[in-house]
Design a protein around this motif. Structure first.
Motif, PDB file in Angstrom:
ATOM      1  N   VAL A 105       0.838  -1.208   0.000  1.00 37.21           N
ATOM      2  CA  VAL A 105       0.000   0.000   0.000  1.00 37.21           C
ATOM      3  C   VAL A 105       0.869   1.253   0.000  1.00 37.21           C
ATOM      4  O   VAL A 105       0.587   2.236  -0.675  1.00 37.21           O
ATOM      5  N   GLY A 106       1.943   1.207   0.774  1.00 45.95           N
ATOM      6  CA  GLY A 106       2.785   2.387   0.932  1.00 45.95           C
ATOM      7  C   GLY A 106       2.417   3.148   2.186  1.00 45.95           C
ATOM      8  O   GLY A 106       1.829   2.606   3.123  1.00 45.95           O
ATOM      9  N   LYS A 107       2.726   4.421   2.207  1.00 48.47           N
ATOM     10  CA  LYS A 107       2.453   5.252   3.377  1.00 48.47           C
ATOM     11  C   LYS A 107       0.956   5.384   3.614  1.00 48.47           C
ATOM     12  O   LYS A 107       0.194   5.700   2.698  1.00 48.47           O
ATOM     13  N   ILE A 108       0.547   5.116   4.873  1.00 46.28           N
ATOM     14  CA  ILE A 108      -0.875   5.238   5.208  1.00 46.28           C
ATOM     15  C   ILE A 108      -1.121   6.297   6.287  1.00 46.28           C
ATOM     16  O   ILE A 108      -2.275   6.609   6.600  1.00 46.28           O
ATOM     17  N   GLY A 109      -0.042   6.828   6.882  1.00 44.87           N
ATOM     18  CA  GLY A 109      -0.233   7.812   7.927  1.00 44.87           C
ATOM     19  C   GLY A 109       1.076   8.225   8.561  1.00 44.87           C
ATOM     20  O   GLY A 109       2.166   7.875   8.089  1.00 44.87           O
ATOM     21  N   SER A 110       0.966   8.968   9.654  1.00 41.20           N
ATOM     22  CA  SER A 110       2.155   9.434  10.366  1.00 41.20           C
ATOM     23  C   SER A 110       1.806   9.707  11.815  1.00 41.20           C
ATOM     24  O   SER A 110       0.623   9.810  12.182  1.00 41.20           O
ATOM     25  N   PHE A 111       2.826   9.820  12.626  1.00 41.10           N
ATOM     26  CA  PHE A 111       2.640  10.179  14.030  1.00 41.10           C
ATOM     27  C   PHE A 111       3.941  10.782  14.548  1.00 41.10           C
ATOM     28  O   PHE A 111       4.994  10.688  13.916  1.00 41.10           O
ATOM     29  N   LYS A 112       3.863  11.411  15.705  1.00 37.67           N
ATOM     30  CA  LYS A 112       5.049  11.919  16.386  1.00 37.67           C
ATOM     31  C   LYS A 112       5.231  11.154  17.688  1.00 37.67           C
ATOM     32  O   LYS A 112       4.246  10.751  18.318  1.00 37.67           O
ATOM     33  N   HIS A 113       6.489  10.924  18.074  1.00 37.06           N
ATOM     34  CA  HIS A 113       6.738  10.219  19.325  1.00 37.06           C
ATOM     35  C   HIS A 113       7.757  10.987  20.166  1.00 37.06           C
ATOM     36  O   HIS A 113       8.711  11.559  19.649  1.00 37.06           O
ATOM     37  N   LEU A 114       7.524  10.991  21.468  1.00 34.42           N
ATOM     38  CA  LEU A 114       8.423  11.612  22.439  1.00 34.42           C
ATOM     39  C   LEU A 114       8.845  10.518  23.417  1.00 34.42           C
ATOM     40  O   LEU A 114       8.036  10.053  24.222  1.00 34.42           O
ATOM     41  N   PRO A 115      10.122  10.062  23.350  1.00 37.00           N
ATOM     42  CA  PRO A 115      10.528   8.871  24.115  1.00 37.00           C
ATOM     43  C   PRO A 115      11.575   9.112  25.208  1.00 37.00           C
ATOM     44  O   PRO A 115      12.696   8.609  25.116  1.00 37.00           O
ATOM     45  N   PRO A 116      11.279   9.905  26.252  1.00 32.85           N
ATOM     46  CA  PRO A 116      12.277  10.068  27.312  1.00 32.85           C
ATOM     47  C   PRO A 116      12.615   8.736  27.974  1.00 32.85           C
ATOM     48  O   PRO A 116      11.744   7.886  28.161  1.00 32.85           O
ATOM     49  N   THR A 117      13.892   8.571  28.327  1.00 35.21           N
ATOM     50  CA  THR A 117      14.365   7.320  28.930  1.00 35.21           C
ATOM     51  C   THR A 117      15.260   7.644  30.125  1.00 35.21           C
ATOM     52  O   THR A 117      16.175   8.468  30.022  1.00 35.21           O
ATOM     53  N   LEU A 118      14.994   6.999  31.261  1.00 35.55           N
ATOM     54  CA  LEU A 118      15.804   7.169  32.461  1.00 35.55           C
ATOM     55  C   LEU A 118      16.561   5.875  32.727  1.00 35.55           C
ATOM     56  O   LEU A 118      15.954   4.807  32.817  1.00 35.55           O
ATOM     57  N   SER A 119      17.890   5.984  32.826  1.00 31.82           N
ATOM     58  CA  SER A 119      18.728   4.786  32.979  1.00 31.82           C
ATOM     59  C   SER A 119      19.664   4.892  34.176  1.00 31.82           C
ATOM     60  O   SER A 119      20.109   5.983  34.545  1.00 31.82           O
ATOM     61  N   ALA A 120      19.969   3.745  34.753  1.00 29.15           N
ATOM     62  CA  ALA A 120      21.026   3.627  35.760  1.00 29.15           C
ATOM     63  C   ALA A 120      22.248   3.056  35.048  1.00 29.15           C
ATOM     64  O   ALA A 120      22.144   2.051  34.341  1.00 29.15           O
ATOM     65  N   GLN A 121      23.403   3.691  35.225  1.00 32.02           N
ATOM     66  CA  GLN A 121      24.609   3.296  34.503  1.00 32.02           C
ATOM     67  C   GLN A 121      25.726   2.873  35.456  1.00 32.02           C
ATOM     68  O   GLN A 121      25.823   3.375  36.584  1.00 32.02           O
TER      69      GLN A 121
END
Length: 220
Positions: A105-121
């Protein structure tokens, strides 16, 4: 001859010890904060559940799967060293746009994502020029600006707009000047969403990206 040799060895040893002491003293003078700016490449796993794959294949009329595009994105992270070896890292960016496509089909839509990540190192060599580390963390992703093209409007498609998942990372900071570091970082993050058609769950889509980043960090 022997005394001269011992004298030379003693001189070299003293110089090496002084250099190590100086470097360690510099490392101890570093502040607990490290801020990095990275360019990160997002490589999506594009994993479709059996249910989603079956539904899309039925609609399209041939084997079909959903996918999003791979892309480069900017990233800023703030790290606080609790001890010389243990740190907490918060990864931030602004909402990133992704295209959603379906096989055949190809492109059917779009969205935005905000992915904050908290890690212990854990940092293995906090006073060395080469400073490798590993980390485990928690990711929260918010999906927004979800839009579907008019050609799929009759399906009434929508996406679950939030996701929680774990993350794992490996990376290294390489000292290139006082308090300035070259950083290389690799992360695997769990991100998924549920796809709906007119409110009915038609399957799960996992982004689960591999994130490979390179950038600069400032310690203060």
């Amino acid at each position: 001859m022997t005394s001269k040799l011992f004298s030379a060895i003693a001189t070299v040893s003293a110089a090496a010890a002084l250099a190590c002491t100086s470097f360690a003293a510099q490392a101890q003078q570093e502040g607990p904060w490290l801020v990095r700016a990275r360019a990160v490449h997002l490589d999506s796993a594009n994993t479709n559940s059996d249910k989603l794959r079956s539904t899309l294949s039925t609609v399209v009329g041939s084997p079909a799967e959903a996918s999003i595009n791979n892309r480069w994105l900017p990233e800023v992270d703030i790290t606080y060293f609790i001890t010389p070896n243990i740190a907490a890292e918060l990864i931030l960016t602004y909402p990133q746009s992704q295209d959603l496509s379906v096989t055949g089909v190809g492109k059917i839509g779009s969205f935005k994502h905000l992915p904050p990540t908290l890690s212990a190192q854990y940092h293995f060599a906090p006073t060395s020029t080469f400073r490798p580390y590993v980390g485990l963390g928690l990711n929260y992703t918010n999906l927004s600006s979800i839009k579907f093209d008019s050609n799929v409007a009759p399906l009434g498609l929508s996406l679950k707009n939030n996701s929680w998942g774990f993350s794992a990372q490996i990376g290294a900071d390489i000292a290139i000047a006082k308090n300035l570091y070259l950083n290389v970082d690799i992360k695997k993050v769990q991100i998924k969403t549920t796809v709906y058609s007119k409110g009915t769950d038609i399957g799960e889509f996992k982004v689960d990206p591999l994130l490979v980043g390179v950038g600069l960090g400032m310690r203060f």
